[in-house]
Design a protein around this motif. Sequence first.
Motif, PDB file in Angstrom:
ATOM      1  N   PHE A   1       7.348  56.996   0.989  1.00  0.00           N
ATOM      2  CA  PHE A   1       6.860  56.402  -0.840  1.00  0.00           C
ATOM      3  C   PHE A   1       6.695  55.601  -0.699  1.00  0.00           C
TER       4      PHE A   1
ATOM      5  N   ASP B   1       9.969  61.954   6.716  1.00  0.00           N
ATOM      6  CA  ASP B   1      10.656  61.730   5.187  1.00  0.00           C
ATOM      7  C   ASP B   1       9.810  61.595   3.433  1.00  0.00           C
TER       8      ASP B   1
ATOM      9  N   SER C   1      21.226  62.534  -2.073  1.00  0.00           N
ATOM     10  CA  SER C   1      20.733  61.349  -2.560  1.00  0.00           C
ATOM     11  C   SER C   1      21.223  60.615  -3.546  1.00  0.00           C
ATOM     12  N   ASN C   2      21.530  59.419  -3.328  1.00  0.00           N
ATOM     13  CA  ASN C   2      21.834  58.539  -4.297  1.00  0.00           C
ATOM     14  C   ASN C   2      22.967  59.356  -4.781  1.00  0.00           C
TER      15      ASN C   2
ATOM     16  N   GLN D   1      21.146  60.278   1.805  1.00  0.00           N
ATOM     17  CA  GLN D   1      20.633  59.598   2.095  1.00  0.00           C
ATOM     18  C   GLN D   1      20.525  57.938   0.103  1.00  0.00           C
TER      19      GLN D   1
ATOM     20  N   SER E   1      15.368  52.738   2.361  1.00  0.00           N
ATOM     21  CA  SER E   1      14.370  51.140   1.711  1.00  0.00           C
ATOM     22  C   SER E   1      15.550  50.010   3.413  1.00  0.00           C
TER      23      SER E   1
ATOM     24  N   LEU F   1      13.882  48.269   4.947  1.00  0.00           N
ATOM     25  CA  LEU F   1      13.853  46.915   4.960  1.00  0.00           C
ATOM     26  C   LEU F   1      13.879  45.773   2.962  1.00  0.00           C
TER      27      LEU F   1
ATOM     28  N   ARG G   1      12.102  46.992   0.738  1.00  0.00           N
ATOM     29  CA  ARG G   1      10.706  47.205   0.694  1.00  0.00           C
ATOM     30  C   ARG G   1      10.212  45.953   0.955  1.00  0.00           C
TER      31      ARG G   1
ATOM     32  N   ILE H   1      14.920  55.271   7.868  1.00  0.00           N
ATOM     33  CA  ILE H   1      13.466  55.690   7.891  1.00  0.00           C
ATOM     34  C   ILE H   1      12.751  54.996   6.274  1.00  0.00           C
TER      35      ILE H   1
ATOM     36  N   LYS I   1       9.479  52.604   5.858  1.00  0.00           N
ATOM     37  CA  LYS I   1       7.930  53.289   4.769  1.00  0.00           C
ATOM     38  C   LYS I   1       6.903  52.509   5.503  1.00  0.00           C
ATOM     39  N   SER I   2       5.945  52.689   6.373  1.00  0.00           N
ATOM     40  CA  SER I   2       4.632  51.760   6.862  1.00  0.00           C
ATOM     41  C   SER I   2       3.469  52.899   6.334  1.00  0.00           C
TER      42      SER I   2
ATOM     43  N   HIS J   1       0.569  50.337   8.328  1.00  0.00           N
ATOM     44  CA  HIS J   1      -0.442  50.543   8.809  1.00  0.00           C
ATOM     45  C   HIS J   1       0.518  50.524  10.303  1.00  0.00           C
TER      46      HIS J   1
ATOM     47  N   ARG K   1       2.927  47.961  12.508  1.00  0.00           N
ATOM     48  CA  ARG K   1       4.057  47.607  11.606  1.00  0.00           C
ATOM     49  C   ARG K   1       4.926  48.852  12.489  1.00  0.00           C
TER      50      ARG K   1
ATOM     51  N   ASN L   1       8.176  48.668  14.237  1.00  0.00           N
ATOM     52  CA  ASN L   1       9.822  49.444  13.287  1.00  0.00           C
ATOM     53  C   ASN L   1       9.978  50.188  14.163  1.00  0.00           C
TER      54      ASN L   1
HETATM   55  N1  LIG Z   1      16.152  58.875  -1.894  1.00  0.00           N
HETATM   56  C1  LIG Z   1      16.031  58.129  -2.762  1.00  0.00           C
HETATM   57  O1  LIG Z   1      15.744  58.064  -3.652  1.00  0.00           O
HETATM   58  C2  LIG Z   1      14.869  57.097  -1.442  1.00  0.00           C
HETATM   59  C3  LIG Z   1      14.038  55.447  -2.573  1.00  0.00           C
HETATM   60  C4  LIG Z   1      13.220  54.990  -2.044  1.00  0.00           C
HETATM   61  C5  LIG Z   1      12.952  55.153  -0.583  1.00  0.00           C
HETATM   62  N2  LIG Z   1      13.028  56.196  -0.002  1.00  0.00           N
HETATM   63  C6  LIG Z   1      12.324  56.853   1.102  1.00  0.00           C
HETATM   64  O2  LIG Z   1      13.346  55.387   1.950  1.00  0.00           O
HETATM   65  C7  LIG Z   1      11.804  55.052   3.135  1.00  0.00           C
HETATM   66  C8  LIG Z   1      11.875  53.169   3.175  1.00  0.00           C
HETATM   67  O3  LIG Z   1      12.250  53.143   1.848  1.00  0.00           O
HETATM   68  P1  LIG Z   1      11.316  52.099   0.518  1.00  0.00           P
HETATM   69  O4  LIG Z   1       9.434  52.775   1.507  1.00  0.00           O
HETATM   70  O5  LIG Z   1      11.725  51.547  -0.372  1.00  0.00           O
HETATM   71  O6  LIG Z   1      11.603  50.660   1.527  1.00  0.00           O
HETATM   72  P2  LIG Z   1      11.368  50.132   2.989  1.00  0.00           P
HETATM   73  O7  LIG Z   1      11.268  50.936   4.013  1.00  0.00           O
HETATM   74  O8  LIG Z   1      12.391  49.448   3.113  1.00  0.00           O
HETATM   75  O9  LIG Z   1      10.104  48.943   2.443  1.00  0.00           O
HETATM   76  C9  LIG Z   1       8.863  49.005   2.427  1.00  0.00           C
HETATM   77  C10 LIG Z   1       7.510  48.376   2.402  1.00  0.00           C
HETATM   78  O10 LIG Z   1       7.913  47.667   3.361  1.00  0.00           O
HETATM   79  C11 LIG Z   1       6.766  47.253   4.687  1.00  0.00           C
HETATM   80  N3  LIG Z   1       6.779  47.369   5.384  1.00  0.00           N
HETATM   81  C12 LIG Z   1       7.440  48.313   6.350  1.00  0.00           C
HETATM   82  N4  LIG Z   1       7.299  47.573   7.715  1.00  0.00           N
HETATM   83  C13 LIG Z   1       7.456  46.704   7.938  1.00  0.00           C
HETATM   84  C14 LIG Z   1       7.354  45.695   8.837  1.00  0.00           C
HETATM   85  N5  LIG Z   1       7.767  45.354  10.044  1.00  0.00           N
HETATM   86  N6  LIG Z   1       6.748  44.198   8.279  1.00  0.00           N
HETATM   87  C15 LIG Z   1       6.764  43.679   7.006  1.00  0.00           C
HETATM   88  N7  LIG Z   1       6.955  44.833   6.326  1.00  0.00           N
HETATM   89  C16 LIG Z   1       6.533  46.104   6.716  1.00  0.00           C
HETATM   90  C17 LIG Z   1       5.906  48.185   3.538  1.00  0.00           C
HETATM   91  O11 LIG Z   1       4.549  47.894   4.009  1.00  0.00           O
HETATM   92  P3  LIG Z   1       3.310  48.596   4.171  1.00  0.00           P
HETATM   93  O12 LIG Z   1       2.942  50.371   4.029  1.00  0.00           O
HETATM   94  O13 LIG Z   1       2.212  47.895   3.391  1.00  0.00           O
HETATM   95  O14 LIG Z   1       3.205  48.066   5.836  1.00  0.00           O
HETATM   96  C18 LIG Z   1       6.493  48.519   3.205  1.00  0.00           C
HETATM   97  O15 LIG Z   1       5.868  48.151   1.916  1.00  0.00           O
HETATM   98  C19 LIG Z   1      11.019  55.318   1.384  1.00  0.00           C
HETATM   99  O16 LIG Z   1       9.366  55.655   2.007  1.00  0.00           O
HETATM  100  C20 LIG Z   1      10.963  57.244   1.058  1.00  0.00           C
HETATM  101  O17 LIG Z   1      10.845  57.879   2.064  1.00  0.00           O
HETATM  102  C21 LIG Z   1      14.049  57.492  -0.444  1.00  0.00           C
END
Ligand SMILES: NC(=O)c1ccc[n+]([C@@H]2O[C@H](COP(=O)([O-])OP(=O)(O)OC[C@H]3O[C@@H](n4cnc5c(N)ncnc54)[C@H](OP(=O)(O)O)[C@@H]3O)[C@@H](O)[C@H]2O)c1
Length: 280
Positions: free
Chosen positions: A25, A49, A141-142, A163, A190, A192, A194, A230, A232-233, A235, A238, A242
């Motif tokens: 995402f 994902d 999901s949700n 999810q 999420s 982390l 986000r 799951i 997301k990064s 980089h 990271r 992770n």
């Molecule tokens: N089903 C749903 O409704 C739903 C909703 C939200 C998310 N999702 C899925 O879940 C995945 C993960 O959730 P998310 O993307 O919302 O949030 P997340 O994985 O909690 O956090 C991602 C954020 O954290 C940063 N990050 C990643 N690894 C890091 C680390 N080791 N140290 C510091 N910062 C770090 C990333 O930046 P960089 O990319 O710049 O490294 C990005 O800004 C999504 O990508 C998506 O596939 C699903």
Amino acid sequence: MNYTLTSTVGLPGGVKMPILGLGTFLSEPGPTTRQAVMWALEVGYRHIDTARIYDNERDVGEGVRESGISRSEVFITTKVWNDDQGYDSALRACEASLKRLGTDYVDLYLIHWPVPQKRRETWRALIRLWEEKTARAIGVSNFMIRHLDELLGTSDVVPAVNQVEISPFIQRKALVDYCRSKGIVVEAYSPLSRGQRLKDPRLVAMAKKYGKTPAQIALRWVIQQGIVAIPKSVHRERIVENAAIFDFAIDEKDMAEITRWDEHCSVLEAWEPETSNLWD
Ligand SMILES: NC(=O)c1ccc[n+]([C@@H]2O[C@H](COP(=O)([O-])OP(=O)(O)OC[C@H]3O[C@@H](n4cnc5c(N)ncnc54)[C@H](OP(=O)(O)O)[C@@H]3O)[C@@H](O)[C@H]2O)c1
């Protein structure tokens, strides 16, 4: 349980879902997503994902192909977006997602959000996709307890996965217990928060104690409960960081300590499905 990067959780029909996957995402369409997927696969992730709404399914598919790792070794999840919900439209949406991904099946197809008046028909469509083997597993999901109660009251097919947002700061214990009691695998998005809560002093202190980073503690806490994560990064460092969560374990006392950090603090605001009436 001793997990490794290749550990899986079992879904119905012998489908194996890797406990750690790469989220996409806000992963920019084009080379950024392609590269992130390739790095993740190179590091050893076998689970990606995506979703129609992320606008990067094409790049996820290309990243998998360019990695040289065979399609059958990679677990790909995508999701039917809200405006595609309904029986016929969900079938069409899945077909379009497959085309963009460049594959003839997905490992997991999810209803992205429990859209009122539509979710039941959408679930019927997913059952058809599962029966036809277009989706090896189907889920939601949700979905909160009220949505799952409703779904299970009208369908014999139990979602393989739910999810939802889970992190040390939003733990959803009642929902996790409910899903477990029904045989539904819980997947944390999420994990982390986000990036928003990684400077929490308690998390930082615990990271220091284990010689790990705050992100690694948050992810280890999730998977140590048998919950799929799951992060997301985009980089490389990271993506590597992770995944480096399988060489240590959080002890029981600290697992219990993290349990006390739950604040139901969501990154979603108005859409938070537990508290919002958008999804009634
Ligand atoms: N089903 C749903 O409704 C739903 C909703 C939200 C998310 N999702 C899925 O879940 C995945 C993960 O959730 P998310 O993307 O919302 O949030 P997340 O994985 O909690 O956090 C991602 C954020 O954290 C940063 N990050 C990643 N690894 C890091 C680390 N080791 N140290 C510091 N910062 C770090 C990333 O930046 P960089 O990319 O710049 O490294 C990005 O800004 C999504 O990508 C998506 O596939 C699903």
